[in-house]
Design a protein around this motif. Structure first.
Motif, PDB file in Angstrom:
ATOM      1  N   HIS A  43     -31.920  -2.204  16.278  1.00  0.00           N
ATOM      2  CA  HIS A  43     -31.793  -3.368  15.401  1.00  0.00           C
ATOM      3  C   HIS A  43     -32.457  -4.600  16.018  1.00  0.00           C
ATOM      4  O   HIS A  43     -32.488  -4.762  17.242  1.00  0.00           O
ATOM      5  N   CYS A  60     -24.687  -1.222  11.264  1.00  0.00           N
ATOM      6  CA  CYS A  60     -25.342  -2.146  10.338  1.00  0.00           C
ATOM      7  C   CYS A  60     -25.575  -3.463  11.054  1.00  0.00           C
ATOM      8  O   CYS A  60     -24.938  -3.763  12.071  1.00  0.00           O
ATOM      9  N   ASP A  63     -30.085  -7.733  10.363  1.00  0.00           N
ATOM     10  CA  ASP A  63     -31.479  -7.480   9.993  1.00  0.00           C
ATOM     11  C   ASP A  63     -31.588  -6.755   8.648  1.00  0.00           C
ATOM     12  O   ASP A  63     -32.695  -6.460   8.187  1.00  0.00           O
ATOM     13  N   GLN A  65     -30.439  -3.732   7.905  1.00  0.00           N
ATOM     14  CA  GLN A  65     -30.537  -2.282   8.009  1.00  0.00           C
ATOM     15  C   GLN A  65     -29.187  -1.634   8.303  1.00  0.00           C
ATOM     16  O   GLN A  65     -28.389  -2.169   9.075  1.00  0.00           O
ATOM     17  N   ALA A  67     -28.094   2.150   9.665  1.00  0.00           N
ATOM     18  CA  ALA A  67     -28.707   3.330  10.281  1.00  0.00           C
ATOM     19  C   ALA A  67     -27.655   4.378  10.575  1.00  0.00           C
ATOM     20  O   ALA A  67     -26.519   4.055  10.953  1.00  0.00           O
ATOM     21  N   SER A  82     -31.966   5.867   7.389  1.00  0.00           N
ATOM     22  CA  SER A  82     -31.857   4.412   7.443  1.00  0.00           C
ATOM     23  C   SER A  82     -31.965   3.849   6.031  1.00  0.00           C
ATOM     24  O   SER A  82     -32.616   4.418   5.163  1.00  0.00           O
ATOM     25  N   ARG A  84     -32.395   0.020   3.993  1.00  0.00           N
ATOM     26  CA  ARG A  84     -32.757  -1.381   4.209  1.00  0.00           C
ATOM     27  C   ARG A  84     -32.366  -2.205   2.994  1.00  0.00           C
ATOM     28  O   ARG A  84     -32.724  -1.874   1.857  1.00  0.00           O
ATOM     29  N   SER A 126     -35.030   2.502   0.934  1.00  0.00           N
ATOM     30  CA  SER A 126     -34.809   1.064   0.898  1.00  0.00           C
ATOM     31  C   SER A 126     -34.268   0.565  -0.434  1.00  0.00           C
ATOM     32  O   SER A 126     -33.885  -0.601  -0.545  1.00  0.00           O
TER      33      SER A 126
END
Length: 349
Positions: A43, A60, A63, A65, A67, A82, A84, A126
């Motif tokens: 991260h 989390c 940023d 994200q 993961a 991941s 986003r 994403s």
């Protein structure tokens, strides 16, 4: 990595104790020696939450994200999955069937909305499947799935609201089941009880309430720092954990000097169980214990991890009362105990 790095959170994983740090890394330690085993440096901003499941760690970050790491693989490689978000992620959880991931965001001050994003775990990527943005009006600090009720999900926010949903519904109005107004900015909450039918709600003003999952108030303890009036100094709440075998909820509360006090949280009282001292010299951020394994670990702003061994639970020593609400709550019984000094203390950062 220097004494100015905080330990933010701790969880127990299949490969050891995971600790997130203020330097945006997660390190893994042997639970017997606290020696470092491996590290995740993925991260680019503050890690706001970590969780663990069988053979996996999830994280989390601000940023945006979320993961998911396969702990059977090299942690130097990218995460197995991941997701986003366009929003800084403050909280998340994954449904018990591992199909649905939901994240809670920081308030978007440009549009004055706080969003919950829903992803299909199997798809990754994403783009969330859908987003809720009308339930909360401030930072969403907690997302929690009910392990016993399939798609039932809980969210909490600094707007003071606890919301429960049927997460299987994609329409926000249809999904929303119950709303409870705690009257205080919620920092953490979670399900507990034999069927996860109760909810604890901890505010960032150090107040504590117990609710049912259909928004009936069970108990209002007010400011837990008032426990200090009975001779047990408390400056903040550090962690909660439910013990299924004892059917009891435990709270770890700390002092600014680094001591921890363990309490059993009953429907009408906080029963002091044990004091853990000499493990830290700063505010404890993470506390996780393995009741079956007989040990616990704590992490603090002094950058240290401390390992504690556990004994058979004694009866509570002291108790403080609560203002009762309606409904039936958790009962009382035996309690949990740790040694008063840590078995191992280590500066991981």
């Amino acid at each position: 990595l220097g004494g100015d790095v905080y330990v933010y959170d701790t969880v127990l994983t299949d490969i050891g104790i995971a600790a997130s740090g203020s330097n945006c890394t997660v390190k893994f330690y042997d639970h017997g020696t606290l020696q470092e085993k491996s590290k995740i440096a993925y991260h680019s901003d503050q890690i706001t939450q970590i969780r663990a499941r069988e053979n996996s760690l999830q994280s989390c970050s601000l940023d945006g994200q979320i993961a998911i790491w396969d702990l059977r693989q090299s942690l130097a490689a990218p995460p197995a999955l991941s997701f986003r978000s366009k929003d800084p992620a403050l909280s998340f959880d994954i449904s018990s069937d591992d199909r649905l991931l939901v994240s809670g965001s920081r308030l978007d001050e440009d549009y004055h909305v706080a969003r919950m994003h829903f992803w299909d775990v199997r798809a990754g990527g994403s783009q969330p499947m859908h987003t809720f943005e009308n339930s909360h009006s401030d930072d969403i600090t907690q997302i929690e799935f009910n392990k016993h009720k399939g798609s039932q999900m809980l969210s909490a926010s600094t707007d003071g609201l606890l919301c429960t949903y049927n997460a299987g519904e994609t329409d926000e109005d249809e999904a929303l089941l119950f709303v409870a107004n705690t009257g205080a900015s919620i920092a953490h909450c979670g399900y507990f009880g034999p069927e996860s039918q109760f909810i604890y709600a901890q505010s960032d003003m150090e107040t504590l309430q117990l609710w049912t999952d259909d928004a009936s108030l069970l108990a209002d303890f007010g400011d837990v720092r008032a426990i200090g009036e009975s001779g047990i100094p408390v400056d903040y709440m550090a962690a909660f954990q439910y013990c299924p075998s004892e059917q009891r909820l435990y709270m770890a509360a700390g002092t600014n000097g680094g001591d921890l006090h363990l309490f059993h949280v009953g429907a009408g009282s906080l029963e002091h169980v044990q004091t853990l001292s000499a493990g830290h010299a700063g505010i404890v951020r993470g506390f996780t214990w393995n009741l079956n394994g007989g040990w616990a670990v704590s992490g603090a702003e002094d950058g240290r991890l401390s390992l504690w061994t556990c004994q058979e639970p004694p009866k509570p020593a002291q108790s403080a009362g609560a203002r009762s609400g309606s409904g039936s709550g958790p009962g009382s019984g035996s309690s949990f105990k740790s040694e008063s000094t840590p078995r191992t203390r280590f500066s991981p950062y």
